[in-house]
Scaffold this motif. Structure first.
Motif, mmCIF file in Angstrom:
data_model
loop_
_atom_site.group_PDB
_atom_site.id
_atom_site.type_symbol
_atom_site.label_atom_id
_atom_site.label_comp_id
_atom_site.label_asym_id
_atom_site.label_seq_id
_atom_site.Cartn_x
_atom_site.Cartn_y
_atom_site.Cartn_z
ATOM 1 N N VAL A 22 0.847 -1.330 0.029
ATOM 2 C CA VAL A 22 -0.073 0.139 0.128
ATOM 3 C C VAL A 22 0.961 1.204 0.078
ATOM 4 C CG1 VAL A 22 -1.650 1.346 1.406
ATOM 5 C CG2 VAL A 22 -2.033 -1.130 1.131
ATOM 6 N N THR A 23 1.905 1.251 1.000
ATOM 7 C CA THR A 23 2.515 2.383 1.064
ATOM 8 C C THR A 23 3.461 2.818 -0.143
ATOM 9 O OG1 THR A 23 3.037 1.751 3.551
ATOM 10 C CG2 THR A 23 4.490 3.510 2.477
ATOM 11 N N PHE A 24 4.031 1.809 -0.821
ATOM 12 C CA PHE A 24 5.022 2.048 -1.966
ATOM 13 C C PHE A 24 4.145 2.480 -3.310
ATOM 14 C CE2 PHE A 24 7.592 0.911 -5.689
ATOM 15 C CZ PHE A 24 8.668 1.674 -5.233
ATOM 16 N N ALA A 25 2.811 1.851 -3.262
ATOM 17 C CA ALA A 25 1.927 2.462 -4.366
ATOM 18 C C ALA A 25 1.375 3.885 -4.119
ATOM 19 C CB ALA A 25 0.922 1.365 -4.359
ATOM 20 N N LEU A 26 1.132 4.130 -2.771
ATOM 21 C CA LEU A 26 0.718 5.576 -2.974
ATOM 22 C C LEU A 26 1.809 6.360 -3.119
ATOM 23 C CD1 LEU A 26 -1.166 5.179 1.028
ATOM 24 C CD2 LEU A 26 -1.990 5.992 -1.364
#
Length: 402
Positions: A22-26
């Motif tokens: 989630v974090t990297f995609a955001l």
């Protein structure tokens, strides 16, 4: 080690993979918004983008030294909140130095996080005695889909970066931190007679690790080609609409998730070597289809094949490093993880330069050849441990809480 404790450890580590997805995609899906917020010029943007993987590689190298003194679970427990807070910082600042600081912290922390997560995954797989690494990376892909969807919603409703990032950080940070209580790690092979403890780093032969390092780089060159060039390729080369050009990356992520979800079963049934060979051929076929595609929908087929093929290679590369160096798997994983960022750094500029100098269709053939080169090194995925002890057996160590 009880089965229940292993299951809890596996679930908590899977949660960390999901949170990182989630974090990297955001972050990566809102790069244009970050550029606009801080007024980063087109000339300066590549410097910022290159700095993150370089610092991540540094973080991975530092983690190799740190885990000689503390367990990987302790590194992951604190690195994940730092990554989430750095993401929030990237959305909250206004000055250029604030962006540089936030992205710098993000890069260093994500290198420590990636290394420690995969160290723990390798050790848990050894404790289970069967392939489970692809499952962790499948959860990462699921997190990536969720994060990209959140980013799309933020862009669709014209939300500020801070407003887009804040709900995810507020929810995921405490969840990940609480979940870290159940981390399980520390499966290793005891040192043989006459071997000094703490010498794991010295026992990792770069000659044996090098084939896996090359495979890791090739896989991430392919992955970064999709991440950075799929939309442009579909729109500028295959003549799709702007709206349709946003679809390939989502197709790639979904097929990556599906491939990883069933990949462990394939490894258990056919072995890691066969699965990696099949994935390499499938990924190369995807690049070939993209290179010859006459329209957007055929190009989409290429991205589908790419996702299904590339998805198995990276998790199995980490697993192979742990299998070859069972007494020093943390060191092997940390060193191998650096080549994740090498591939990411090389891939996007390489395709862009070839596209400008030659053609983007021709540029697709280069990652195709590199992915096919994995076939040359596939036998490393079935290699025996680099060292055995006097009686010819490996001695499993007890599992500790990370």
């Amino acid at each position: 080690m009880t089965d229940a404790r292993l299951r809890h450890g596996r679930a908590s580590l899977a949660l960390s993979f999901f949170v990182q997805g989630v974090t990297f995609a955001l972050l990566v899906t809102r790069i244009p918004a970050i550029q606009d917020r801080y007024g980063i010029s087109d000339g300066l943007l590549p410097v910022f983008l290159a700095a993150v993987p370089i610092l991540a590689g540094t973080g991975s190298v530092v983690t190799e030294k740190v885990v000689a003194r503390v367990r990987p679970g302790a590194v992951l427990r604190w690195a994940q909140p730092v990554v989430l807070l750095a993401l929030l910082g990237a959305g909250a600042g206004s000055a250029l130095w604030e962006a540089a600081l936030a992205l710098g912290v993000f890069g260093l922390a994500v290198g420590a996080l990636d290394a420690s997560m995969n160290m723990m995954g390798v050790s848990l797989q050894r404790a289970y005695g069967r392939s489970i690494m692809l499952g962790f990376h499948a959860v990462y892909s699921l997190g990536g889909i969720a994060g990209a969807s959140m980013a799309w919603a933020g862009a669709h409703w014209d939300l500020s970066l801070l407003v887009s990032y804040l709900p995810a950080v507020v929810v995921l940070l405490p969840v990940a931190f609480i979940g870290s209580r159940w981390y399980v790690a520390g499966v290793s092979v005891k040192q043989g007679p006459g071997e000094a403890q703490g010498k794991g780093a010295a026992s990792v032969s770069f000659k044996l690790l090098m084939p896996l390092c090359l495979v890791m780089s090739f896989a991430y060159i392919g992955d970064s080609t999709v991440s950075n060039w799929s939309a442009k390729y579909l729109q500028d080369v295959l003549g799709s609409s702007e709206q349709l050009s946003t679809v390939p990356y989502n197709v790639y992520m979904v097929t990556t998730l599906l491939g990883r979800a069933v990949g462990d079963f394939g490894v258990r049934r056919f072995g890691a070597v066969a699965v990696v060979r099949f994935g390499s051929v499938l990924a190369a076929a995807g690049f070939c289809v993209m290179a010859v595609a006459g329209g957007a929908w055929v190009g989409m087929l290429g991205f589908t094949l790419l996702g299904l093929g590339l998805c198995v290679i990276v998790p199995q590369t980490f697993a192979a490093a742990g299998r070859i160096f069972p007494g020093a798997s943390d060191t092997a994983v940390a060193r191998l993880n650096v080549f994740n960022y090498v591939g990411f750094l090389v891939g996007s500029p390489l395709v862009g330069a070839l596209g400008d100098a030659w053609s983007y269709r021709g540029a697709m053939l280069v990652p195709m050849v590199l992915v096919l080169a994995t076939l040359v090194y596939a036998k490393s995925f079935g290699a025996e441990p680099a060292a055995r002890y006097g009686d010819g057996h490996e001695r499993p160590h007890t599992v500790d809480v990370g």
